[in-house]
Design an enzyme around this catalytic site. Structure first.
Site, PDB file in Angstrom:
ATOM      1  N   ARG A 176      -3.593  22.469 -10.521  1.00 25.05           N
ATOM      2  CA  ARG A 176      -2.563  22.307 -11.552  1.00 25.05           C
ATOM      3  C   ARG A 176      -2.918  23.145 -12.771  1.00 25.05           C
ATOM      4  NH1 ARG A 176      -1.652  16.580 -14.162  1.00 25.05           N
ATOM      5  NH2 ARG A 176      -3.509  17.189 -15.338  1.00 25.05           N
ATOM      6  N   SER A 219       5.096  16.864  -6.384  1.00 20.21           N
ATOM      7  CA  SER A 219       4.104  15.800  -6.498  1.00 20.21           C
ATOM      8  C   SER A 219       4.480  14.918  -7.695  1.00 20.21           C
ATOM      9  CB  SER A 219       2.720  16.413  -6.701  1.00 20.21           C
ATOM     10  OG  SER A 219       1.759  15.387  -6.740  1.00 20.21           O
ATOM     11  N   GLY A 254       3.851  12.688 -10.636  1.00 16.23           N
ATOM     12  CA  GLY A 254       2.780  12.273 -11.550  1.00 16.23           C
ATOM     13  C   GLY A 254       3.207  10.922 -12.111  1.00 16.23           C
ATOM     14  N   THR A 255       2.854   9.876 -11.382  1.00 19.68           N
ATOM     15  CA  THR A 255       3.383   8.559 -11.763  1.00 19.68           C
ATOM     16  C   THR A 255       2.762   8.011 -13.049  1.00 19.68           C
ATOM     17  OG1 THR A 255       1.857   7.719 -10.111  1.00 19.68           O
ATOM     18  CG2 THR A 255       4.188   7.731  -9.519  1.00 19.68           C
ATOM     19  N   ASN A 256       1.648   8.602 -13.482  1.00 15.25           N
ATOM     20  CA  ASN A 256       1.087   8.137 -14.764  1.00 15.25           C
ATOM     21  C   ASN A 256       2.061   8.480 -15.887  1.00 15.25           C
ATOM     22  OD1 ASN A 256      -1.148   7.581 -13.214  1.00 15.25           O
ATOM     23  ND2 ASN A 256      -2.251   9.427 -13.818  1.00 15.25           N
ATOM     24  N   ASP A 257       2.430   9.756 -15.937  1.00 16.17           N
ATOM     25  CA  ASP A 257       3.383  10.152 -16.978  1.00 16.17           C
ATOM     26  C   ASP A 257       4.763   9.578 -16.706  1.00 16.17           C
ATOM     27  OD1 ASP A 257       2.240  11.722 -19.100  1.00 16.17           O
ATOM     28  OD2 ASP A 257       1.617  13.120 -17.539  1.00 16.17           O
ATOM     29  N   ARG A 311      -7.280  19.095 -11.708  1.00 17.90           N
ATOM     30  CA  ARG A 311      -6.822  19.189 -13.105  1.00 17.90           C
ATOM     31  C   ARG A 311      -7.675  20.256 -13.789  1.00 17.90           C
ATOM     32  NH1 ARG A 311      -6.563  13.136 -12.337  1.00 17.90           N
ATOM     33  NH2 ARG A 311      -4.562  12.402 -13.189  1.00 17.90           N
ATOM     34  N   ARG A 325     -11.328 -22.787  10.350  1.00 16.81           N
ATOM     35  CA  ARG A 325     -10.473 -21.757   9.747  1.00 16.81           C
ATOM     36  C   ARG A 325     -11.168 -20.421   9.924  1.00 16.81           C
ATOM     37  NH1 ARG A 325     -11.602 -23.461   3.443  1.00 16.81           N
ATOM     38  NH2 ARG A 325     -13.830 -23.531   3.660  1.00 16.81           N
ATOM     39  N   GLU A 344       7.349  14.233 -13.357  1.00 17.05           N
ATOM     40  CA  GLU A 344       6.646  13.325 -14.282  1.00 17.05           C
ATOM     41  C   GLU A 344       7.546  12.774 -15.374  1.00 17.05           C
ATOM     42  OE1 GLU A 344       2.270  14.472 -14.866  1.00 17.05           O
ATOM     43  OE2 GLU A 344       3.333  16.385 -15.025  1.00 17.05           O
ATOM     44  N   LYS A 350      -5.238 -25.993   6.954  1.00 20.22           N
ATOM     45  CA  LYS A 350      -6.109 -27.070   7.434  1.00 20.22           C
ATOM     46  C   LYS A 350      -5.366 -27.952   8.433  1.00 20.22           C
ATOM     47  CE  LYS A 350      -8.803 -28.336   4.186  1.00 20.22           C
ATOM     48  NZ  LYS A 350      -8.840 -28.749   2.785  1.00 20.22           N
ATOM     49  N   TYR A 401       2.574  12.188   1.288  1.00 16.43           N
ATOM     50  CA  TYR A 401       1.128  12.075   1.076  1.00 16.43           C
ATOM     51  C   TYR A 401       0.841  11.423  -0.270  1.00 16.43           C
ATOM     52  CZ  TYR A 401       1.239  16.093  -2.163  1.00 16.43           C
ATOM     53  OH  TYR A 401       1.483  16.914  -3.224  1.00 16.43           O
ATOM     54  N   CYS A 416       0.484  11.805  -7.004  1.00 11.00           N
ATOM     55  CA  CYS A 416      -0.910  12.018  -7.404  1.00 11.00           C
ATOM     56  C   CYS A 416      -1.302  11.170  -8.617  1.00 11.00           C
ATOM     57  CB  CYS A 416      -1.198  13.494  -7.649  1.00 11.00           C
ATOM     58  SG  CYS A 416      -0.221  14.189  -8.977  1.00 11.00           S
ATOM     59  N   ARG A 452      -6.686 -34.801   1.858  1.00 14.51           N
ATOM     60  CA  ARG A 452      -7.127 -33.445   1.490  1.00 14.51           C
ATOM     61  C   ARG A 452      -5.942 -32.520   1.352  1.00 14.51           C
ATOM     62  NH1 ARG A 452     -11.572 -31.904   5.773  1.00 14.51           N
ATOM     63  NH2 ARG A 452     -12.623 -30.877   4.047  1.00 14.51           N
ATOM     64  N   MET A 511      -8.297 -26.786  -4.671  1.00 16.83           N
ATOM     65  CA  MET A 511      -7.514 -28.016  -4.621  1.00 16.83           C
ATOM     66  C   MET A 511      -8.489 -29.179  -4.402  1.00 16.83           C
ATOM     67  SD  MET A 511      -4.428 -26.671  -4.787  1.00 16.83           S
ATOM     68  CE  MET A 511      -3.293 -27.723  -3.959  1.00 16.83           C
ATOM     69  N   HIS A 527     -20.123 -23.895  -3.264  1.00 14.08           N
ATOM     70  CA  HIS A 527     -18.937 -23.358  -3.939  1.00 14.08           C
ATOM     71  C   HIS A 527     -19.192 -21.956  -4.463  1.00 14.08           C
ATOM     72  CE1 HIS A 527     -16.405 -22.839  -7.578  1.00 14.08           C
ATOM     73  NE2 HIS A 527     -15.478 -23.261  -6.748  1.00 14.08           N
ATOM     74  N   GLY A 530     -12.112 -24.634  -2.826  1.00 15.12           N
ATOM     75  CA  GLY A 530     -12.517 -25.205  -4.106  1.00 15.12           C
ATOM     76  C   GLY A 530     -11.394 -25.339  -5.112  1.00 15.12           C
TER      77      GLY A 530
END
Ligand code: PEP
Ligand code: MG
Length: 877
Positions: free
Chosen positions: A615, A760, A762-765, A559, A335, A741, A22, A847, A827, A91, A102, A453, A100
């Site tokens: 897979r 690849s 497997g970031t979940n496991d 899968r 703004r 994994e 502001k 990728y 993946c 202000r 502050m 608001h 809204g």
């Protein structure tokens, strides 16, 4: 000495961190020569000093005192004097706009004496005492925490008693009396008199704004929008101009383009004889800005020109607050305007076409959340044709939603915790409602306009919203709302159409009509700028087709276990698992193979020659086992006794199946399963090739931790592939890749680089195994960790860069050392998390692969984090 005062004329728009958005824009506009009331800014650095020391140091107080006196001299007024009293607004303004969140105080400088001065000077006691009562109310609320409802309730009652339809009917005496009562309400709640020393008011207001940086709603907003907590807020102190000084005065908000649709042209609302808070708070329903063109054509023209100039200057859609003080136009704020996803896409593409911004700038103005909103479902058109709306308000934020209605933020929040889809229906919303608004599928208000608001916050959140639904009256205490004859009670199901403003009873069916033309344009641009590829996690024809329509480079993860869950297949799969001999297993597998082959053919065909990474079976076998009530049927189908079935089930029980007999371990124990799957892939590929259909299949081995697991499996599968190639008499070129994994797989990935053709993550496991947080059970304690700050982010949503990320770096370095050209992807879920993608690029990922509807946001995030390519078509304005 720490600089505690920056005059508007000293700042620039680049100084947002120091002066707040502001303040920086007020400085910029002042220097552009626009009609901005004068003032100065106490920078955000002072907020940090105050929050640390809990008091304002003397040296800072001195600078502020000198500045306010200087402002009075410049304006030929007195601060706290009877003659031409100087009134200011105080202000908050942080680096990032937090609508809204502050607090603002107007008319500061008034007291029992100066109010008389103001009345004399303007000859308008109605105006003077109206200003004073607003100050007492705002100051009480912001500085002392006296809820504004205490004041408002009294005022409403008073007007009722006097039979006044609106504030306009109040006389000077009425307001004077209200001021006295407001002072006693203030006294009653604070045990002290309303401060008469304007400088004391000013210091208390500044420190209250500083403290509001840490109020719960500001914190919630920051954490939702990933705004750091250590920025602090600046405070802007500006000479008041008055929109409430008669019928030639007013105040309003104007957008340079429609913030809901993106349509070019001035859009907004204004209120005659009102102060800014009246518009934003939605207490009175304003008139559309075009009405100003009829009532005050000159001012309208001036505003229009000024708005166009500001849009030209900032090269973005502007949200401008203005006030008309006795026929004179002032700008109080500009703004970059908040906008819906549809508007953002429209404005970004229009501005590229207008030659104002580059394609990259256009992409940078779209957030991943907006992409999600563009993909949001709407109500099915057939259902809308038949349904009859029971009420209509203003379409403040598009989208469609159904849910159970609640009348307070608290009740909505509580119900949502039980998993219920909730709608928040309020007379009007205020910042305290933020927690309830966040969890709601839609927000409805009975009062307020498009810039109220509720409307602003909902658009920012991407929540469907209808405001100013005047036919509704809400009774919070009785937990009900009325609309004519219709009684709506807490928990009732309603449907809300944020694009038309209509409300319906019950639940309407949804469709997924999309803003596809704009989205496709943005996607095409993003893909052209992206330096990583996006593949899809998909296995059904529909999903693959949707993924390709979003520009997926191919299928990064199919899968196969999902294919075993059809009724007939599941029984066969159970026969495979419960078989007691290899011969029995082979017989059941032969039947499954026919299903698999048909599935793979459909998949490969749908992938249209793009790489299709399949897979092999991954989950623990117990996921397929018959339930208690199915065991008899199982015995009948497999022609075994119930006792045998139960014994086999017992043998297959595992204490910790997620770390048990699953992934490639299954393939090693039962090679015939993986052989069958590979043969089915090969036969599908051969048959399609023979029909002239392009195919590119690849095989992914799950949950490898040892190079030897990979080697043995690779040898087995290579033989199966070789047999198929012999039939086809040409190479099938089916690559075998490995999933990373487990932490060990990261550490030894380099040793696998010769055998695996690609990798690849497997970031979940991998997240599960790195933290030791079970994927299935972590929900409960992760929530508690997030609340207590032990964890900053859920590692299943945003990649844990310090832990999992470090392991990934090591794996990539190991692979690249031996095989620099091997492709390495992600993946797991976080692969498509827009906030993790910059990190994935940095560590050398080629990728990401994600579910179809996350593909567009992934392309966008990749384009936004890619190095900037200079474009020839940069604006020449
Ligand atoms: C993973 O573990 O990240 C993965 C993609 O496999 P799944 O989620 O099927 O275990
Ligand atoms: Mg996995």
């Amino acid at each position: 000495m720490e600089k505690a005062v920056v005059w508007f004329s000293e700042g620039t728009k680049e100084q947002k961190a120091l002066l707040g958005g502001k303040g920086a824009n007020l400085a910029e506009m002042t220097n552009l020569g626009l009609p901005v009331p004068q003032g100065f800014i106490v920078p955000a650095t002072i907020c940090l000093t105050y929050l640390e020391e809990q008091v304002l140091p003397e040296a800072i107080i001195k600078q502020v005192k000198a500045a306010i006196e200087e402002l009075a001299v410049r304006r030929n007024k007195t601060f706290g004097g009877l003659q031409s009293p100087l009134l200011v607004s105080v202000r908050s303004g942080a680096k990032f706009s937090m609508p809204g969140m502050m607090d603002t105080i107007l008319n500061l400088g008034l007291n029992d004496e100066t109010v008389q001065g103001l009345a004399q000077q303007t000859g308008d006691p109605v105006f003077a005492y109206d200003c004073y009562r607003r100050l007492i109310q705002m100051y009480g609320d912001v500085v002392k925490g006296v809820a504004k409802e205490h004041f408002e309730a009294y005022l409403t009652d008073y007007k009722k008693q006097q039979n006044y339809a609106s504030d306009q009917m109040m006389t000077g005496n009425d307001w004077q009396m209200i001021c006295r009562v407001f002072q006693s309400i203030y006294m009653e709640h604070t045990q002290e008199a309303f401060p008469q020393d304007p400088f004391q008011q000013l210091l208390a207001a500044i420190t209250a704004v500083f403290r509001s940086w840490n109020n719960p709603r500001a914190k919630t907003y920051r954490s939702l929008h990933r705004i750091p907590d250590d920025l602090g807020t600046a405070v802007t102190i500006q000479e008041m101009v008055f929109g409430n000084s008669g019928i030639n005065s007013g105040t309003g908000v104007a957008f340079t383009r429609n913030p809901a649709t993106g349509e070019p042209g001035l859009f907004g609302e204004f209120l005659v004889c009102a102060q800014g808070e009246d518009v934003v708070a939605g207490i009175r329903t304003p008139q559309p800005i075009q009405a100003l063109a009829q009532q005050h054509p000159m001012i309208y023209q001036e505003l229009k020109q000024l708005a166009e100039g500001l849009e030209d200057h900032y090269q973005d859609m502007q949200d401008i607050e203005f006030t008309i003080d006795d026929g004179q136009l002032f700008v109080l704020q500009t703004r970059n305007g908040k906008r819906t996803a549809a508007a953002a896409a429209q404005i970004a593409t229009d501005m590229v076409a207008e030659g104002r911004i580059t394609i990259r700038q256009a992409l940078d103005r779209i957030t991943p959340e907006m992409i999600d909103q563009l993909l949001h479902p709407l109500f099915a058109p057939e259902a809308l044709q038949q349904a009859k709306a029971f009420a209509q308000g203003l379409p403040a934020s598009p989208g469609a939603a159904s849910g159970h209605v609640y009348f307070t933020a608290e009740a909505a929040e509580k119900a949502s915790r039980t998993g219920e889809k909730v709608l928040l229906l309020r007379q009007e919303t205020s910042p305290e409602d933020i927690e309830g608004m966040v969890v709601s599928e839609a927000i409805i208000t009975a009062r307020g306009g498009m810039t109220s608001h509720a409307a602003v916050v909902a658009r920012g959140l991407g929540v469907c919203c209808v405001v100013g639904c005047e036919a509704l009256s809400v009774d919070v205490f009785l937990k009900q709302a009325r609309c004519g004859e219709l009684l709506i009670e807490e928990g009732d199901v309603l449907s809300v159409d944020g694009s038309t403003g209509k409300l319906y009873q019950g639940q309407l069916p949804m469709t997924s009509v999309q803003e596809r033309v704009l989205l496709d344009q943005l996607l095409t641009w993003a893909q052209a700028q992206a330096d990583l590829k996006v593949y899809a996690n998909a296995e059904t024809k529909n999903d693959i087709e949707a993924a390709l329509a979003f520009g997926a480079a191919g299928i990064g993860l199919a899968r196969t276990e999902h294919m075993f869950f059809g009724e007939a297949r599941l029984w066969k799969m159970r026969e495979v698992i419960l078989a007691e001999t290899k011969a029995e297993r082979l017989a059941a597998l032969a039947e499954i193979k026919a299903y698999q082959k048909a599935d793979f053919k459909e998949m490969l065909q749908a992938a249209q020659g793009k790489k299709c990474t399949i897979r092999l079976l991954d989950p623990p076998l117990h996921e397929f086992l018959p339930h208690e009530h199915e065991r008899l049927e199982m015995a009948r189908r497999s022609q075994k006794s119930l006792a045998v079935i139960e014994r086999r089930i017992d043998e297959l029980q595992e204490v910790n199946p997620m770390m048990g007999h699953r992934g490639s371990r299954l393939g090693l124990s039962y090679p015939e399963i993986y052989e069958m799957q590979t043969a089915a892939i090969c036969e599908a590929a051969v048959e399609l090739r023979q029909q002239g259909v392009e195919v590119e299949a690849a095989i992914l081995l799950p949950l490898i931790s040892l190079p030897a697991e990979l080697q043995v499996l690779k040898e087995t599968l290579t033989q199966v592939i070789a047999q198929a190639e012999a039939t086809l008499q040409q190479p099938l070129r089916i690559e075998i890749g490995m999933m990373i994994e487990t932490p060990r797989a990261c550490l030894i990935a380099g040793e696998c680089a010769e055998d695996a053709a690609f990798f690849s993550f497997g970031t979940n496991d991998l997240t599960q195994m790195t933290f030791g947080f079970s994927r299935d059970d972590a929900g409960s304690f992760i929530q508690a960790y997030l609340q207590s700050g032990i964890l900053q982010e859920d590692p299943y949503q945003h990649l844990d860069q310090a832990g999992v990320g470090t392991l990934m770096r090591q794996a990539i370095a190991g692979v690249r050392d031996r095989q620099p050209e091997h492709s390495i992807g992600v993946c797991g879920e976080v692969g498509s998390d827009p906030y993790s993608i910059a990190f994935l690029r940095e560590i050398g990922i080629d990728y990401v692969s994600c579910s179809p509807y996350r593909i567009p946001a992934a392309w966008l995030a990749i384009a936004q984090s890619a190095p900037i390519i200079e474009e020839a078509s940069v604006s020449t304005r």
